[in-house]
Enzyme design. Structure first.
Site, PDB file in Angstrom:
ATOM      1  N   GLY A  67       0.645  -1.170  -0.044  1.00  8.01           N
ATOM      2  CA  GLY A  67       0.075   0.071   0.056  1.00  8.01           C
ATOM      3  C   GLY A  67       0.829   1.159  -0.064  1.00  8.01           C
ATOM      4  O   GLY A  67       0.649   2.188   0.876  1.00  8.01           O
ATOM      5  N   ASN A  80       1.950  -1.955   5.416  1.00  4.63           N
ATOM      6  CA  ASN A  80       1.238  -0.795   5.560  1.00  4.63           C
ATOM      7  C   ASN A  80      -0.167  -1.031   4.908  1.00  4.63           C
ATOM      8  O   ASN A  80      -1.152  -0.265   5.425  1.00  4.63           O
ATOM      9  CB  ASN A  80       2.003   0.381   4.894  1.00  4.63           C
ATOM     10  N   SER A  87      -1.970   1.112  14.769  1.00  2.81           N
ATOM     11  CA  SER A  87      -2.654   2.416  14.945  1.00  2.81           C
ATOM     12  C   SER A  87      -2.730   2.444  16.578  1.00  2.81           C
ATOM     13  O   SER A  87      -2.743   1.840  17.179  1.00  2.81           O
ATOM     14  CB  SER A  87      -3.937   2.348  14.422  1.00  2.81           C
ATOM     15  N   TYR A 107     -11.763  -2.161  12.971  1.00  4.11           N
ATOM     16  CA  TYR A 107     -10.579  -1.561  12.770  1.00  4.11           C
ATOM     17  C   TYR A 107      -9.729  -1.551  14.219  1.00  4.11           C
ATOM     18  O   TYR A 107      -8.551  -1.804  14.293  1.00  4.11           O
ATOM     19  CB  TYR A 107     -10.729  -0.344  12.454  1.00  4.11           C
ATOM     20  N   LYS A 130      -6.049  -3.600  14.729  1.00  3.65           N
ATOM     21  CA  LYS A 130      -5.089  -2.987  14.884  1.00  3.65           C
ATOM     22  C   LYS A 130      -4.325  -3.351  16.216  1.00  3.65           C
ATOM     23  O   LYS A 130      -3.141  -3.658  16.590  1.00  3.65           O
ATOM     24  CB  LYS A 130      -4.969  -1.564  15.005  1.00  3.65           C
TER      25      LYS A 130
END
Length: 285
Positions: free
Chosen positions: A30, A108, A171, A195, A199
């Site tokens: 990415g 990433n 994150s 999410y 993470k």
């Protein structure tokens, strides 16, 4: 330097050598925009040949051409679907065919699906009550399984070399819950539970494989960025800045590059299983 029994052999290194990536080959998944572009640019500027991936080969090739033109370093753009074993195998075959080795992986690539925006008066409804299972599974495939497949794909190569650096991008959402009120009246979809879950899992997955790969000279760490400013609504930027001791969001032109270089260079050779937080102090209060 000569040393007595029981003393460590030490070879002095200049600080430039500790941060140089001359001769290294790096893969950034990415890597064509945002944090991925920052990482790719940092590694190329430090002397590495950089492979950048995107789901679309054309996007990856265009980004690689731009980075090579800007830095003078060899760059390569490849298509990669991070949740696919076959795609990873093809990607590694192409990298090794051209370069013969791979020294650095920055995991990433990510992505999530959000098909509905929760009502401003009840963010919890959209955050959890109405979160579709298929969208939850999509997040796990891309952000967690993709990291696992990337580490699994490069580990045998790095173990044979007796050297490698793996940096997984996590994150701050993997460290703490998110105050959903910062999204109110901004028109933005709030962060989603999958999410946060992915993470958080990436952080502990990093620790788990780091202690297994360290004896082979393979260093595994992760970086947890905070929020970066990317033309979000002004109200959201104001809300986010208020919760950040530095009073601003991250800057894509500079704020991740130093951390990525440190984690990928010899300067971090005594860092194993660490989660480096780059968030302007967001998680510090």
């Amino acid at each position: 330097l000569a040393c007595k029994k029981g003393e460590y052999m030490q070879t002095k290194k200049h600080i430039r050598d500790l941060f140089s990536l001359q001769g290294k080959v790096a893969l950034v998944t990415g890597g064509v925009r945002g944090l991925g572009w920052q990482a790719s640019e940092a590694l190329a500027e430090a002397g590495a040949a950089v492979i950048m991936t995107s789901r679309t080969k054309e996007h990856a090739e265009l980004a690689a051409e731009r980075l090579e033109r800007n830095t003078g370093q060899p760059c390569m753009g490849l298509a990669l679907e991070v949740s696919s074993e076959i795609s990873w195998e093809k990607c590694m075959d192409e990298i090794l065919s051209r370069f013969g080795h791979l020294d650095i992986l920055v995991n990433n690539a990510g992505g999530r699906k959000v098909t509905s925006t929760p009502p401003a008066e009840d963010f919890a409804k959209g955050f959890l009550d109405d979160r579709p299972l298929e969208e939850w599974k999509y997040s796990l495939d891309v952000m967690l399984t993709g990291v696992f497949l990337g580490c699994r794909a490069v580990a045998p190569v790095m173990k044979r070399q007796k050297y490698g650096k793996i940096v997984n991008i996590a994150s701050i959402d993997g460290i703490r819950g998110r105050d959903l009120r910062i999204y109110k009246n901004t028109g933005l979809s709030a962060t989603v539970p999958d999410y946060l879950a992915c993470k958080s899992a990436v952080i502990n997955f990093t620790k788990g494989i780091a202690v297994v790969l360290a004896p082979f000279g393979v260093y595994v760490n992760c970086i947890s960025p905070g929020g970066f400013e990317r033309a979000q609504p002004e109200l959201f930027i104001k809300h986010y800045a208020y919760e950040t001791p530095l009073g601003r969001m991250g800057d894509d032109s500079k704020d991740l590059k130093g951390a990525v270089l440190f984690a990928c260079a010899a300067a971090s050779d005594y860092m194993v299983g660490h989660n480096l937080v780059i968030d302007g102090g967001f998680t510090a209060w």
